[in-house]
Design an enzyme around this catalytic site. Structure first.
Site, PDB file in Angstrom:
ATOM      1  N   LYS A 159       5.638  -7.597  -5.831  1.00  0.00           N
ATOM      2  CA  LYS A 159       4.368  -6.855  -5.786  1.00  0.00           C
ATOM      3  C   LYS A 159       3.633  -6.993  -7.110  1.00  0.00           C
ATOM      4  O   LYS A 159       4.258  -6.976  -8.171  1.00  0.00           O
ATOM      5  CB  LYS A 159       4.622  -5.364  -5.507  1.00  0.00           C
ATOM      6  CG  LYS A 159       5.212  -5.062  -4.147  1.00  0.00           C
ATOM      7  CD  LYS A 159       5.321  -3.555  -3.922  1.00  0.00           C
ATOM      8  CE  LYS A 159       5.840  -3.251  -2.515  1.00  0.00           C
ATOM      9  NZ  LYS A 159       5.918  -1.796  -2.261  1.00  0.00           N
ATOM     10  N   GLY A 166      -1.284  -2.480   0.101  1.00  0.00           N
ATOM     11  CA  GLY A 166      -0.970  -3.700   0.852  1.00  0.00           C
ATOM     12  C   GLY A 166      -1.525  -4.972   0.237  1.00  0.00           C
ATOM     13  O   GLY A 166      -1.304  -6.062   0.749  1.00  0.00           O
ATOM     14  N   GLU A 201      11.008  -5.411  -5.672  1.00  0.00           N
ATOM     15  CA  GLU A 201      11.622  -4.297  -4.949  1.00  0.00           C
ATOM     16  C   GLU A 201      12.494  -4.833  -3.832  1.00  0.00           C
ATOM     17  O   GLU A 201      12.211  -5.899  -3.279  1.00  0.00           O
ATOM     18  CB  GLU A 201      10.534  -3.399  -4.312  1.00  0.00           C
ATOM     19  CG  GLU A 201       9.859  -2.468  -5.281  1.00  0.00           C
ATOM     20  CD  GLU A 201       8.868  -1.527  -4.619  1.00  0.00           C
ATOM     21  OE1 GLU A 201       8.546  -1.725  -3.430  1.00  0.00           O
ATOM     22  OE2 GLU A 201       8.415  -0.595  -5.302  1.00  0.00           O
ATOM     23  N   LYS A 202      13.514  -4.076  -3.487  1.00  0.00           N
ATOM     24  CA  LYS A 202      14.251  -4.343  -2.257  1.00  0.00           C
ATOM     25  C   LYS A 202      13.250  -4.211  -1.112  1.00  0.00           C
ATOM     26  O   LYS A 202      12.425  -3.300  -1.116  1.00  0.00           O
ATOM     27  CB  LYS A 202      15.372  -3.303  -2.129  1.00  0.00           C
ATOM     28  CG  LYS A 202      16.142  -3.360  -0.850  1.00  0.00           C
ATOM     29  CD  LYS A 202      17.424  -4.172  -0.998  1.00  0.00           C
ATOM     30  CE  LYS A 202      18.007  -4.525   0.371  1.00  0.00           C
ATOM     31  NZ  LYS A 202      18.511  -5.906   0.413  1.00  0.00           N
ATOM     32  N   GLU A 276       2.906   8.631  -1.632  1.00  0.00           N
ATOM     33  CA  GLU A 276       3.285   7.838  -0.459  1.00  0.00           C
ATOM     34  C   GLU A 276       4.720   7.361  -0.542  1.00  0.00           C
ATOM     35  O   GLU A 276       5.169   6.907  -1.601  1.00  0.00           O
ATOM     36  CB  GLU A 276       2.420   6.576  -0.367  1.00  0.00           C
ATOM     37  CG  GLU A 276       0.987   6.804   0.000  1.00  0.00           C
ATOM     38  CD  GLU A 276       0.267   5.474   0.289  1.00  0.00           C
ATOM     39  OE1 GLU A 276      -0.900   5.540   0.639  1.00  0.00           O
ATOM     40  OE2 GLU A 276       0.885   4.392   0.175  1.00  0.00           O
ATOM     41  N   GLU A 288       3.623   4.587  -3.848  1.00  0.00           N
ATOM     42  CA  GLU A 288       2.490   4.756  -4.756  1.00  0.00           C
ATOM     43  C   GLU A 288       1.886   6.148  -4.622  1.00  0.00           C
ATOM     44  O   GLU A 288       2.235   6.898  -3.713  1.00  0.00           O
ATOM     45  CB  GLU A 288       1.414   3.677  -4.536  1.00  0.00           C
ATOM     46  CG  GLU A 288       1.019   3.410  -3.109  1.00  0.00           C
ATOM     47  CD  GLU A 288       0.246   2.084  -2.969  1.00  0.00           C
ATOM     48  OE1 GLU A 288      -0.970   2.159  -2.802  1.00  0.00           O
ATOM     49  OE2 GLU A 288       0.859   0.995  -3.024  1.00  0.00           O
ATOM     50  N   ARG A 292      -6.894  10.502  -4.707  1.00  0.00           N
ATOM     51  CA  ARG A 292      -8.154  10.841  -4.033  1.00  0.00           C
ATOM     52  C   ARG A 292      -7.873  11.696  -2.801  1.00  0.00           C
ATOM     53  O   ARG A 292      -6.727  11.856  -2.389  1.00  0.00           O
ATOM     54  CB  ARG A 292      -8.821   9.549  -3.558  1.00  0.00           C
ATOM     55  CG  ARG A 292      -7.919   8.771  -2.609  1.00  0.00           C
ATOM     56  CD  ARG A 292      -8.604   7.695  -1.808  1.00  0.00           C
ATOM     57  NE  ARG A 292      -7.757   7.240  -0.720  1.00  0.00           N
ATOM     58  CZ  ARG A 292      -6.791   6.337  -0.822  1.00  0.00           C
ATOM     59  NH1 ARG A 292      -6.544   5.766  -1.977  1.00  0.00           N
ATOM     60  NH2 ARG A 292      -6.062   6.010   0.223  1.00  0.00           N
ATOM     61  N   VAL A 295      -8.544   9.970   4.184  1.00  0.00           N
ATOM     62  CA  VAL A 295      -9.173  10.083   5.513  1.00  0.00           C
ATOM     63  C   VAL A 295      -8.439  11.124   6.354  1.00  0.00           C
ATOM     64  O   VAL A 295      -9.064  11.944   7.039  1.00  0.00           O
ATOM     65  CB  VAL A 295      -9.164   8.713   6.240  1.00  0.00           C
ATOM     66  CG1 VAL A 295      -9.733   8.840   7.641  1.00  0.00           C
ATOM     67  CG2 VAL A 295      -9.923   7.659   5.439  1.00  0.00           C
ATOM     68  N   ARG A 338      -8.249   8.070  14.767  1.00  0.00           N
ATOM     69  CA  ARG A 338      -9.435   7.505  14.118  1.00  0.00           C
ATOM     70  C   ARG A 338     -10.174   6.630  15.114  1.00  0.00           C
ATOM     71  O   ARG A 338      -9.651   5.604  15.569  1.00  0.00           O
ATOM     72  CB  ARG A 338      -9.039   6.614  12.938  1.00  0.00           C
ATOM     73  CG  ARG A 338      -8.406   7.335  11.783  1.00  0.00           C
ATOM     74  CD  ARG A 338      -8.362   6.373  10.602  1.00  0.00           C
ATOM     75  NE  ARG A 338      -7.515   6.887   9.540  1.00  0.00           N
ATOM     76  CZ  ARG A 338      -7.362   6.293   8.367  1.00  0.00           C
ATOM     77  NH1 ARG A 338      -7.999   5.141   8.120  1.00  0.00           N
ATOM     78  NH2 ARG A 338      -6.580   6.814   7.446  1.00  0.00           N
TER      79      ARG A 338
HETATM   80  C1  MV4 Z   1       6.890  -2.082   0.941  1.00  0.00           C
HETATM   81  C2  MV4 Z   1       7.359  -2.388   2.227  1.00  0.00           C
HETATM   82  C3  MV4 Z   1       8.691  -2.708   2.376  1.00  0.00           C
HETATM   83  N1  MV4 Z   1       9.503  -2.742   1.276  1.00  0.00           N
HETATM   84  N2  MV4 Z   1       7.734  -2.110  -0.095  1.00  0.00           N
HETATM   85  C4  MV4 Z   1       2.292  -1.725   2.093  1.00  0.00           C
HETATM   86  C5  MV4 Z   1       1.218  -0.908   1.453  1.00  0.00           C
HETATM   87  C6  MV4 Z   1       1.726  -0.538   0.119  1.00  0.00           C
HETATM   88  N3  MV4 Z   1       1.363   0.812  -0.151  1.00  0.00           N
HETATM   89  C7  MV4 Z   1       3.192  -0.726   0.182  1.00  0.00           C
HETATM   90  N4  MV4 Z   1       3.480  -1.405   1.400  1.00  0.00           N
HETATM   91  C8  MV4 Z   1       4.730  -1.733   1.736  1.00  0.00           C
HETATM   92  N5  MV4 Z   1       5.625  -1.750   0.720  1.00  0.00           N
HETATM   93  C9  MV4 Z   1       9.002  -2.443   0.081  1.00  0.00           C
HETATM   94  N6  MV4 Z   1       9.814  -2.474  -0.976  1.00  0.00           N
HETATM   95  C10 MV4 Z   1       6.463  -2.356   3.299  1.00  0.00           C
HETATM   96  C11 MV4 Z   1       5.140  -2.029   3.046  1.00  0.00           C
HETATM   97  C12 MV4 Z   1       4.291  -2.003   4.211  1.00  0.00           C
HETATM   98  C13 MV4 Z   1       3.716  -0.829   4.677  1.00  0.00           C
HETATM   99  C14 MV4 Z   1       3.896   0.386   4.037  1.00  0.00           C
HETATM  100  C15 MV4 Z   1       3.311   1.537   4.517  1.00  0.00           C
HETATM  101  C16 MV4 Z   1       2.549   1.491   5.671  1.00  0.00           C
HETATM  102  C17 MV4 Z   1       2.369   0.325   6.322  1.00  0.00           C
HETATM  103  C18 MV4 Z   1       2.939  -0.856   5.852  1.00  0.00           C
HETATM  104  C19 MV4 Z   1       2.737  -2.047   6.528  1.00  0.00           C
HETATM  105  C20 MV4 Z   1       3.288  -3.194   6.048  1.00  0.00           C
HETATM  106  C21 MV4 Z   1       4.064  -3.182   4.889  1.00  0.00           C
END
Ligand code: MV4
Length: 449
Positions: A159, A166, A201-202, A276, A288, A292, A295, A338
């Protein structure tokens, strides 16, 4: 002298903010683009200022234009809403330097949370469980780098620290792809964010997306307003959200709540925020923090009776507010759909004129929207038209109430995802609360066709 607030946003959230201001006797200034002259909230705003052409870069993202409008109308504070400049620390700083209160956390906090490595470190130091991984500098030596990834265990995720939501992330399934994936992610991040820094990250393969709403007063007091489940999403766009998240391990949840409050107190968090998580096998993993309003804030408001937008205003303007966790009581279950102006099958945007429409109503139904019959949905902005929110005693009855609300609701003239919501409300996986973040894209939309 009553306070005066400039609303630096459009659509439903601008209307939501005006409604809150009215209840607090705050006068309002609304800024709008040339493509937005017919927005509903402009009719309810005390003053309106056109800030530029329809293109977002020249209007809602145009800091000098917004600050000029603020000067011209002599406001006390600026409400950013979500999207646009809401998480832009430079904008928050410019507001403050120009003598306007930015309604939200300090520019420093926005900046810290915008840098995902910094955010993870802050979370970890407050006792929040993070995704196992590596956030130190990546070593130049390739073998050393491979050893770090191997220790985390494949699949891993790379990341960008300046990414989020995303953007700037990549899954690596095995060692042979590690170096090239890291190089590509760094290159892309450098172009997209001007910052090539990455972390590992894993990879959490099939989690739910759970988030915790927090509110801080900027003086070290903070509360949480429970969880939301936002797992039903497509390409990082949430489409159904609900509160509270169900079937969550109670002891993990209580530990996570406590750690979230710790974090907010420690950084003297000001305003509304969302922490989150990915949730899998009874474990929360921080990803994260959003600095803010979101929605989906209404589902939390419905189950707590706590007006988050009014709290944002009170905190920023120094009006009396007591953030007492013991006074927060949770009731029932809320679901939000939504409604977007888009083709329900191809997801292509569908702007244009709403020729005819009807709004749902009744016990336990909330409808947050700026649209009306005759309104022309412009092509320049995101496709959110309306949020239908239902509150009931249980998840099942909130879903039943949503089915009834969706049956009453119609929009003619443009395509919307209304039929998709109707299908989802009857979908066994959704009704049984068995969906994860991958369900909509990899199962529901595939089986359906
Ligand atoms: C991840 C993950 C799987 N493993 N991190 C996507 C948005 C960002 N906020 C972080 N995201 C993700 N991080 C690790 N280590 C999968 C996602 C992810 C996701 C997370 C929340 C809601 C929808 C998602 C859709 C695809 C991937």
């Amino acid at each position: 002298m009553p306070f005066k607030v400039l609303i630096a946003n459009r659509g439903e959230i601008a209307l939501r903010a005006i409604r809150a201001c009215k209840e607090l006797n705050i006068s309002t200034v609304s800024v709008y683009s040339e493509g937005d002259k017919d927005l509903k909230h402009l009719k309810f705003s005390d003053e309106t200022v056109c800030i530029g052409p329809a293109s977002p870069l020249e209007s809602y993202l145009n800091t000098p234009a917004i600050l000029s409008a603020a000067e011209l109308t002599q406001v006390d504070a600026i409400y950013p809403g979500y999207g646009f400049l809401a998480e832009d620390s430079n904008f928050a700083e410019m507001c403050e330097k120009s003598g306007f209160k930015f309604i939200g956390p300090s520019p420093e906090t926005i900046k810290s949370m915008g840098d995902k490595i910094t955010a993870k470190t802050l979370a970890e130091n407050s006792g929040i469980q993070i995704v196992p991984g590596y956030k130190e500098d990546i070593p130049d030596d390739e073998e050393e780098f491979k050893a770090i990834a191997k220790k985390i265990g494949y699949p891993i995720m790379i990341k960008a620290t300046a990414g989020g939501g995303g953007r700037g992330m990549r899954v690596v399934k095995s060692e042979e792809d590690l170096i090239s994936s890291a190089e590509i992610t760094m290159q892309e991040a450098k172009i997209a964010f001007g910052n090539e820094k990455i972390y590992l990250e894993k990879f959490i393969a099939n989690p739910r997306h759970i988030e915790i709403q927090v509110v801080g007063d900027g003086k070290g007091h903070a509360i949480h307003l429970g969880t939301r489940d936002c797992s039903m999403q497509r390409r990082h766009q949430k489409i159904i959200e609900e509160a509270p998240a169900q079937n969550i391990d109670e002891s993990s949840l209580n530990q996570t709540y406590e750690a979230c409050i710790n974090l907010c107190k420690k950084i003297k968090y000001e305003g509304a925020g969302t922490i989150e998580f990915l949730y899998e096998d009874g474990q929360f993993y921080f990803i994260e923090m959003n600095t803010r309003i979101q929605v989906e804030h209404p589902v939390t408001e419905m189950i707590t009776g706590f007006d988050i937008v009014k709290a944002q205003l009170r905190i920023a303007l120094g009006l009396d507010i007591k953030l007492d966790q013991n006074s927060i009581k949770f009731f029932g279950h809320a679901v939000e759909c939504r409604i977007n102006a888009e083709d329900p099958e191809t997801f292509q945007p569908s702007p244009g004129k709403i020729t005819k429409m009807h709004i749902p109503g009744g016990f336990g139904i909330r409808y947050d929207s700026h649209i009306y019959g005759g309104y022309i949905v412009p092509p320049y902005y995101d496709s959110l038209l309306a949020k239908i929110i239902t509150l009931a005693n249980t998840r099942n009855s909130a879903i039943k109430r949503m089915i009834s609300a969706l049956d009453e609701f119609f929009i003619e003239g443009i395509k919307t995802n209304h039929p998709l919501h109707q299908k989802l409300m009857h979908d066994d996986t959704f009704v049984n609360n068995e969906h994860t973040i991958n369900y909509l894209e990899t199962e529901f939309l595939k089986n359906d066709s």
